[in-house]
Design a protein around this motif. Structure first.
Motif, PDB file in Angstrom:
ATOM      1  N   MET A  66       0.834  -1.205   0.000  1.00 54.09           N
ATOM      2  CA  MET A  66       0.000   0.000   0.000  1.00 54.09           C
ATOM      3  C   MET A  66       0.868   1.254   0.000  1.00 54.09           C
ATOM      4  N   ASN A  67       1.920   1.238   0.835  1.00 55.45           N
ATOM      5  CA  ASN A  67       2.817   2.382   0.877  1.00 55.45           C
ATOM      6  C   ASN A  67       3.505   2.601  -0.455  1.00 55.45           C
ATOM      7  N   THR A  68       3.872   1.461  -1.127  1.00 58.39           N
ATOM      8  CA  THR A  68       4.510   1.560  -2.438  1.00 58.39           C
ATOM      9  C   THR A  68       3.574   2.202  -3.440  1.00 58.39           C
ATOM     10  N   GLN A  69       2.293   1.812  -3.404  1.00 60.23           N
ATOM     11  CA  GLN A  69       1.309   2.382  -4.314  1.00 60.23           C
ATOM     12  C   GLN A  69       1.124   3.873  -4.053  1.00 60.23           C
ATOM     13  N   GLN A  70       1.019   4.253  -2.777  1.00 59.04           N
ATOM     14  CA  GLN A  70       0.870   5.663  -2.451  1.00 59.04           C
ATOM     15  C   GLN A  70       2.096   6.460  -2.886  1.00 59.04           C
ATOM     16  N   GLY A  71       3.283   5.854  -2.745  1.00 56.47           N
ATOM     17  CA  GLY A  71       4.505   6.530  -3.158  1.00 56.47           C
ATOM     18  C   GLY A  71       4.548   6.768  -4.647  1.00 56.47           C
ATOM     19  N   LEU A  72       4.074   5.807  -5.442  1.00 56.22           N
ATOM     20  CA  LEU A  72       4.049   5.969  -6.893  1.00 56.22           C
ATOM     21  C   LEU A  72       3.088   7.080  -7.284  1.00 56.22           C
ATOM     22  N   ALA A  73       1.923   7.122  -6.655  1.00 58.37           N
ATOM     23  CA  ALA A  73       0.954   8.184  -6.943  1.00 58.37           C
ATOM     24  C   ALA A  73       1.539   9.553  -6.608  1.00 58.37           C
ATOM     25  N   ARG A  74       2.254   9.644  -5.485  1.00 59.83           N
ATOM     26  CA  ARG A  74       2.861  10.925  -5.113  1.00 59.83           C
ATOM     27  C   ARG A  74       3.917  11.357  -6.125  1.00 59.83           C
ATOM     28  N   ARG A  75       4.691  10.402  -6.642  1.00 62.17           N
ATOM     29  CA  ARG A  75       5.720  10.756  -7.616  1.00 62.17           C
ATOM     30  C   ARG A  75       5.104  11.298  -8.904  1.00 62.17           C
ATOM     31  N   ILE A  76       3.981  10.723  -9.301  1.00 61.53           N
ATOM     32  CA  ILE A  76       3.302  11.209 -10.507  1.00 61.53           C
ATOM     33  C   ILE A  76       2.780  12.624 -10.286  1.00 61.53           C
ATOM     34  N   HIS A  77       2.150  12.853  -9.144  1.00 56.07           N
ATOM     35  CA  HIS A  77       1.637  14.194  -8.845  1.00 56.07           C
ATOM     36  C   HIS A  77       2.779  15.195  -8.735  1.00 56.07           C
ATOM     37  N   LYS A  78       3.876  14.776  -8.144  1.00 56.53           N
ATOM     38  CA  LYS A  78       5.015  15.664  -7.951  1.00 56.53           C
ATOM     39  C   LYS A  78       5.621  16.107  -9.279  1.00 56.53           C
ATOM     40  N   ALA A  79       5.529  15.242 -10.277  1.00 60.91           N
ATOM     41  CA  ALA A  79       6.073  15.601 -11.589  1.00 60.91           C
ATOM     42  C   ALA A  79       5.427  16.865 -12.134  1.00 60.91           C
ATOM     43  N   PHE A  80       4.147  17.068 -11.798  1.00 63.30           N
ATOM     44  CA  PHE A  80       3.436  18.236 -12.316  1.00 63.30           C
ATOM     45  C   PHE A  80       3.622  19.464 -11.433  1.00 63.30           C
ATOM     46  N   ASP A  81       4.319  19.298 -10.315  1.00 61.84           N
ATOM     47  CA  ASP A  81       4.678  20.455  -9.494  1.00 61.84           C
ATOM     48  C   ASP A  81       5.956  21.117 -10.002  1.00 61.84           C
ATOM     49  N   LYS A  82       6.692  20.422 -10.852  1.00 63.12           N
ATOM     50  CA  LYS A  82       7.951  20.965 -11.355  1.00 63.12           C
ATOM     51  C   LYS A  82       7.703  22.156 -12.269  1.00 63.12           C
ATOM     52  N   LYS A  83       8.542  23.166 -12.104  1.00 61.43           N
ATOM     53  CA  LYS A  83       8.491  24.359 -12.936  1.00 61.43           C
ATOM     54  C   LYS A  83       9.734  24.401 -13.826  1.00 61.43           C
ATOM     55  N   PRO A  84       9.702  25.199 -14.887  1.00 60.76           N
ATOM     56  CA  PRO A  84      10.894  25.304 -15.744  1.00 60.76           C
ATOM     57  C   PRO A  84      12.105  25.803 -14.971  1.00 60.76           C
ATOM     58  N   ASP A  85      13.270  25.269 -15.298  1.00 65.82           N
ATOM     59  CA  ASP A  85      14.523  25.733 -14.713  1.00 65.82           C
ATOM     60  C   ASP A  85      14.717  27.209 -15.074  1.00 65.82           C
ATOM     61  N   PRO A  86      15.019  28.060 -14.095  1.00 73.17           N
ATOM     62  CA  PRO A  86      15.118  29.510 -14.372  1.00 73.17           C
ATOM     63  C   PRO A  86      16.150  29.848 -15.438  1.00 73.17           C
ATOM     64  N   ARG A 133      -5.262  15.389 -17.345  1.00 75.74           N
ATOM     65  CA  ARG A 133      -6.541  15.903 -17.839  1.00 75.74           C
ATOM     66  C   ARG A 133      -7.378  16.253 -16.607  1.00 75.74           C
ATOM     67  N   GLY A 134      -7.410  17.525 -16.254  1.00 79.66           N
ATOM     68  CA  GLY A 134      -8.103  17.904 -15.034  1.00 79.66           C
ATOM     69  C   GLY A 134      -7.436  17.252 -13.836  1.00 79.66           C
ATOM     70  N   HIS A 135      -8.208  16.462 -13.088  1.00 82.74           N
ATOM     71  CA  HIS A 135      -7.665  15.761 -11.924  1.00 82.74           C
ATOM     72  C   HIS A 135      -7.281  14.317 -12.256  1.00 82.74           C
ATOM     73  N   PHE A 136      -7.267  13.961 -13.532  1.00 83.91           N
ATOM     74  CA  PHE A 136      -6.972  12.593 -13.933  1.00 83.91           C
ATOM     75  C   PHE A 136      -5.614  12.537 -14.630  1.00 83.91           C
ATOM     76  N   TYR A 137      -4.894  11.460 -14.372  1.00 87.34           N
ATOM     77  CA  TYR A 137      -3.551  11.290 -14.904  1.00 87.34           C
ATOM     78  C   TYR A 137      -3.468  10.010 -15.732  1.00 87.34           C
ATOM     79  N   ALA A 138      -2.514   9.984 -16.642  1.00 85.75           N
ATOM     80  CA  ALA A 138      -2.204   8.781 -17.410  1.00 85.75           C
ATOM     81  C   ALA A 138      -0.712   8.809 -17.715  1.00 85.75           C
ATOM     82  N   VAL A 139      -0.162   7.638 -17.989  1.00 83.97           N
ATOM     83  CA  VAL A 139       1.248   7.504 -18.329  1.00 83.97           C
ATOM     84  C   VAL A 139       1.351   6.944 -19.735  1.00 83.97           C
TER      85      VAL A 139
END
Length: 248
Positions: free
Chosen positions: A1-21, A99-105
């Motif tokens: 379960m923790n592994t699954q939650q960790g994978l979901a967090r990594r996907i969400h975190k990818a979209f928190d990244k901003k362009p390098d200044p 797509r909105g609140h939905f993700y795909a890889v």
């Protein structure tokens, strides 16, 4: 379960990244693999993401173009996260889309590579891990990226940054509603009212025009209104930008 939650967090975190200044690039989880034989690297300039997206090979670059023009995709990231693969080897998927609140890889592979057992095992591992957290995984090959839609997508991109006020767009579309026209004729009218000549491509990207989707985009390409059903069915294989989307 923790592994699954960790994978979901990594996907969400990818979209928190901003362009390098400094570079303006939205970095993935690993550097681009430069210097490998037969592998060209690209930075795809993305207005949708407000930064450059790293791509390894021409197929990834063309996939990024598809994501960029797909009106249903809000954002996408290259090399978005790392996960454990078969025998503990790390796997980095090619893209994640939102797509909105939905993700795909999405993974982009030459069709010939899918005959390799190692590739099959990695794709199966990714799909199973993502399926456990309810995120779909798609596999795209050159078949979905090939001509003639590739040429149309490249031409439509010219209108991506063009601004067309609603009132002006209505004036242009009124001409198309009366009867089908051509790219050249609608472009001429756009210029007359002070718009970029690529306002035509912008209207197509907004899904407001129909056109033959199995023929090259030229000045002579016929155009129809999206709400004019007679235009849609009068010519075989007509469609809109929605019909050029990847099957995701």
């Amino acid at each position: 379960m923790n592994t699954q939650q960790g994978l979901a967090r990594r996907i969400h975190k990818a979209f928190d990244k901003k362009p390098d200044p400094e570079s303006g690039i939205i970095q993935g989880v690993r550097p681009l693999r430069q210097g490998q034989p037969h592998l060209r690297t690209f930075i795809f300039p993305s207005l949708k993401n407000r930064g450059g997206i790293p791509c390894e090979g021409g197929l990834e670059k063309e996939a990024a173009l598809c994501f960029e023009l797909d009106p249903t995709i809000d954002e996408y990231r290259g090399q978005p996260f790392k996960m454990e693969g078969p025998k503990g080897a790390p796997i980095v998927p090619d893209f994640a889309i939102r797509r909105g609140h939905f993700y795909a890889v999405v993974d982009v592979k030459p069709k010939g590579q899918l005959q390799r057992q190692s590739v099959v095992e990695r794709m199966r591992c990714i799909r199973q891990a993502l399926g456990a957290i309810g995120i779909p995984h798609y596999l795209i090959t050159e078949q979905e990226l090939q001509q003639p839609w590739l040429q149309i997508r490249r031409r439509l991109r010219r209108g991506q940054g063009v601004k067309v006020p609603k009132s002006t767009a209505h004036r242009l579309l009124e001409r198309v509603r009366l009867a089908p026209t051509t790219v050249a004729e609608l472009r001429r009218q756009a210029i007359e009212i002070g718009l970029s000549p690529f306002a035509v491509e912008k209207l197509a990207l907004l899904g407001r025009l129909t056109f033959p989707i199995n023929a090259p985009w030229r000045e002579t390409t016929p155009l129809g209104g999206i709400d004019h059903e007679q235009n849609r069915i009068a010519t075989a294989n007509w469609g809109s930008v929605h019909d050029l989307r990847l099957p995701l």
